[in-house]
Design a protein around this motif. Sequence first.
Motif, PDB file in Angstrom:
ATOM      1  N   ALA A 106       0.862  -1.189   0.000  1.00 25.75           N
ATOM      2  CA  ALA A 106       0.000   0.000   0.000  1.00 25.75           C
ATOM      3  C   ALA A 106       0.893   1.233   0.000  1.00 25.75           C
ATOM      4  O   ALA A 106       1.117   1.875   1.027  1.00 25.75           O
ATOM      5  N   SER A 107       1.418   1.563  -1.146  1.00 28.87           N
ATOM      6  CA  SER A 107       2.351   2.675  -1.291  1.00 28.87           C
ATOM      7  C   SER A 107       1.620   3.903  -1.817  1.00 28.87           C
ATOM      8  O   SER A 107       0.868   3.826  -2.789  1.00 28.87           O
ATOM      9  N   ASN A 108       1.836   5.036  -1.165  1.00 28.37           N
ATOM     10  CA  ASN A 108       1.275   6.299  -1.634  1.00 28.37           C
ATOM     11  C   ASN A 108       2.353   7.029  -2.415  1.00 28.37           C
ATOM     12  O   ASN A 108       3.115   7.820  -1.877  1.00 28.37           O
ATOM     13  N   ASN A 109       2.428   6.705  -3.705  1.00 28.18           N
ATOM     14  CA  ASN A 109       3.465   7.273  -4.574  1.00 28.18           C
ATOM     15  C   ASN A 109       4.858   7.063  -3.983  1.00 28.18           C
ATOM     16  O   ASN A 109       5.707   7.949  -4.006  1.00 28.18           O
ATOM     17  N   GLY A 110       5.072   5.870  -3.453  1.00 28.23           N
ATOM     18  CA  GLY A 110       6.370   5.538  -2.902  1.00 28.23           C
ATOM     19  C   GLY A 110       6.514   5.789  -1.419  1.00 28.23           C
ATOM     20  O   GLY A 110       7.470   5.338  -0.804  1.00 28.23           O
ATOM     21  N   GLU A 111       5.577   6.527  -0.819  1.00 26.28           N
ATOM     22  CA  GLU A 111       5.662   6.840   0.597  1.00 26.28           C
ATOM     23  C   GLU A 111       4.813   5.875   1.414  1.00 26.28           C
ATOM     24  O   GLU A 111       3.816   5.328   0.932  1.00 26.28           O
ATOM     25  N   GLY A 112       5.201   5.688   2.677  1.00 27.81           N
ATOM     26  CA  GLY A 112       4.448   4.840   3.588  1.00 27.81           C
ATOM     27  C   GLY A 112       4.173   5.567   4.887  1.00 27.81           C
ATOM     28  O   GLY A 112       4.417   6.760   5.026  1.00 27.81           O
ATOM     29  N   GLY A 113       3.641   4.835   5.861  1.00 26.39           N
ATOM     30  CA  GLY A 113       3.282   5.437   7.142  1.00 26.39           C
ATOM     31  C   GLY A 113       1.782   5.621   7.255  1.00 26.39           C
ATOM     32  O   GLY A 113       1.049   5.603   6.256  1.00 26.39           O
ATOM     33  N   ILE A 114       1.316   5.801   8.467  1.00 27.73           N
ATOM     34  CA  ILE A 114      -0.124   5.795   8.699  1.00 27.73           C
ATOM     35  C   ILE A 114      -0.824   7.003   8.078  1.00 27.73           C
ATOM     36  O   ILE A 114      -1.947   6.898   7.593  1.00 27.73           O
ATOM     37  N   ILE A 115      -0.156   8.173   8.054  1.00 29.42           N
ATOM     38  CA  ILE A 115      -0.753   9.347   7.412  1.00 29.42           C
ATOM     39  C   ILE A 115      -0.862   9.134   5.910  1.00 29.42           C
ATOM     40  O   ILE A 115      -1.884   9.440   5.278  1.00 29.42           O
ATOM     41  N   ALA A 116       0.188   8.592   5.295  1.00 28.86           N
ATOM     42  CA  ALA A 116       0.150   8.298   3.864  1.00 28.86           C
ATOM     43  C   ALA A 116      -0.916   7.257   3.559  1.00 28.86           C
ATOM     44  O   ALA A 116      -1.578   7.311   2.518  1.00 28.86           O
ATOM     45  N   LEU A 117      -1.110   6.303   4.467  1.00 29.46           N
ATOM     46  CA  LEU A 117      -2.128   5.268   4.281  1.00 29.46           C
ATOM     47  C   LEU A 117      -3.531   5.865   4.354  1.00 29.46           C
ATOM     48  O   LEU A 117      -4.408   5.530   3.547  1.00 29.46           O
ATOM     49  N   VAL A 118      -3.747   6.769   5.299  1.00 35.72           N
ATOM     50  CA  VAL A 118      -5.041   7.453   5.399  1.00 35.72           C
ATOM     51  C   VAL A 118      -5.308   8.264   4.134  1.00 35.72           C
ATOM     52  O   VAL A 118      -6.420   8.277   3.605  1.00 35.72           O
ATOM     53  N   ALA A 119      -4.271   8.947   3.647  1.00 37.82           N
ATOM     54  CA  ALA A 119      -4.434   9.790   2.461  1.00 37.82           C
ATOM     55  C   ALA A 119      -4.859   8.992   1.240  1.00 37.82           C
ATOM     56  O   ALA A 119      -5.534   9.518   0.347  1.00 37.82           O
ATOM     57  N   LEU A 120      -4.502   7.708   1.171  1.00 37.44           N
ATOM     58  CA  LEU A 120      -4.911   6.880   0.035  1.00 37.44           C
ATOM     59  C   LEU A 120      -6.424   6.724  -0.040  1.00 37.44           C
ATOM     60  O   LEU A 120      -6.976   6.448  -1.102  1.00 37.44           O
TER      61      LEU A 120
END
Length: 670
Positions: free
Chosen positions: A123-137
């Motif tokens: 579950a990569s947000n344009n290469g970024e990870g972490g819970i905030i990036a996951l929520v943003a997806l």
Amino acid sequence: MSTEEEDRSLAKGRKNGIKTDDSEAEEKKNTTGQAAADDDQNGGGASEDDQKHGQSLPFLCLAALGIVYGDIGTSPIYALREAFYSHGGIDVLPANIYGVLSLIFWSLIIVISIKYLTVVMRASNNGEGGIIALVALLNPWKTEKTSRRYVLMLCGLFGAALLYGDGTITPAISVLSAIEGLEVATPAFKPYVIPITIAILIGLFMIQKRGTAAVGTLFGPVMMLWFAVLALLGIYGIAQHPSVFAALNPIYAVHFFQANGLAGFLVLGTVFLVVTGGEALYADMGHFGLAPIRLAWFFLVLPALLLNYFGQGALLLENPGVKQPFYEMAPSWALYPVVALATAATIIASQAVISGVFSLTRQAVQLGQLPRLNIIQTSHESYGQIYIPFMNWILMVATIGLVIGFQTSSNLAAAYGVAVSMDMVITTILAFFVAYRWGWFPRVAGVIAVLLMIVDLSFFGANLFKIPEGGWYPLVIAGLVFFVMGTWRRGRELVAQRLKDDTEPLDEFIASRDADARRIDGTAVFMTDEGSKTPPMLLHHLRHNRVLHEQVIFLTVHTEDVPRVPAADRLRIEDLGHGFHHVKVYYGFMQPINVPVALRFAGEFGLDVDIEQTTFYVGRETLIPTQDVAGMFVWRERLFAFMALNATRSTAYYRIPPERVVELGIQVEI
């Protein structure tokens, strides 16, 4: 990205009126459009960026050791010890030793190797990870409050809030556990353990303002040496009792639960300490990419950890009276060097957590979940290296307070794990809904999520029993941060609504002002939102000054649900007629906002803006809490007003030259 794709991206950019990257170097390059191509090419993730800088895979693996694996790599100092000697621990018997080792082995395999490195990090947000990036997806920010995505957003924000508690506990327990190794050498050091720990922590937080670039180059080699020593110590211990490898059989874990009942279940709360760095793997994915993190884990970190844990277990089998199995594995001549190396490793682990809190805070500010804070870039080469003074001093006070309050790493272990185990539950839930939204084999994803949830909930349930002994601390911190986030978010909504109620449609304003307003030379910039209403500051300006600039720009800054917005999608310009323009600037939640740079390059797309002849009109609202207007409780409105008053000024946040700013005061009842 292929040349054809770059051309399409740039064509799209020129059609919409797009900008360049936000640096002076990119300013000069973009006269040919090359900067836009470069930014677009590297906006998707860590791997492309690595190729750009020519960083080899071995180099990235080494760097990942220093940043990603600091927390999980220092767990052997205290994790196995706590399983037997923590409050309500179990007897040091061979069956229990085999059972605990089996639990440790399978926890590392299931939670780290399978859950994070195989499943969640997809579950990569344009290469970024972490819970905030996951929520943003899930793109939940403007959904209805009764919708599922909004509830998931709240869960994700609470998960992010939990990491603040973890950010204070990790430096305290890591450094304290390392210094406690001096007691193994001689009891004479016992009175000095806490003062030495506090001194190290103060020094650690004091150097944050200098950035981590210089020290960071040493992180990887030091951690490589650390993992090598972990493996060697483990081999030394295993040699005394090689049969310890029988614990690889999961049947020992089953027998452990059968024999110990509730006490065996509670041991899961201390076994969980071996995987507490799991969230860091996902959060730091954007810095290194998935491949280096995986390779470092499977070829060095996992083998070193397992050898060390099994070596400690072998030592306990030979000598059940050992109280500090990690340090007592070392030969007497190596004890002081091991303590020194452990101290260095725990400082590195603490540094990684502190930097993670800074990064998390910046993301929350960019997405409008926290007040604007002073964010200082400490490196011109690495955007990820930042310093937030307010958060730094709060973390320092809280960390030192924990050391003084809990006194020992064993006591701190009781507070450690509750926040991270709850975070892992939330991560599994969010990852499932992301997979479901993206159509990633929903049924298969559902089965995997259920299996992982069983493991996560088991750990979380065991950690709940820690609450009376200190586990309440991270929950209180998370509750406070989550409440502040909610108050700030709701307060901004109320202020925006009040300001909209006192304005008029933008098209009507432009039509009516074109004929009767006096125009003067220059450009005026008014910050506004996406709506079709006239900026309240513009009306306020006209009421007092009765003039309009020849060119008026309504500027809207968007923070998107992606880490980085490519150059070709950064700037859009709409000509409203009569000298009015609406400029929309798009940034990712991990990009700095620089309004003057964005406007400077608007000239390349038909809108000439001379920053030296531009006046930025900025509103300074005086918030008046009142019971007469529907909103929040008055005491909560006062809290919001206090935060707004002490937030970093918009001029500094948007990097607007203060000499070009006119502030207009306005009172707003909330």
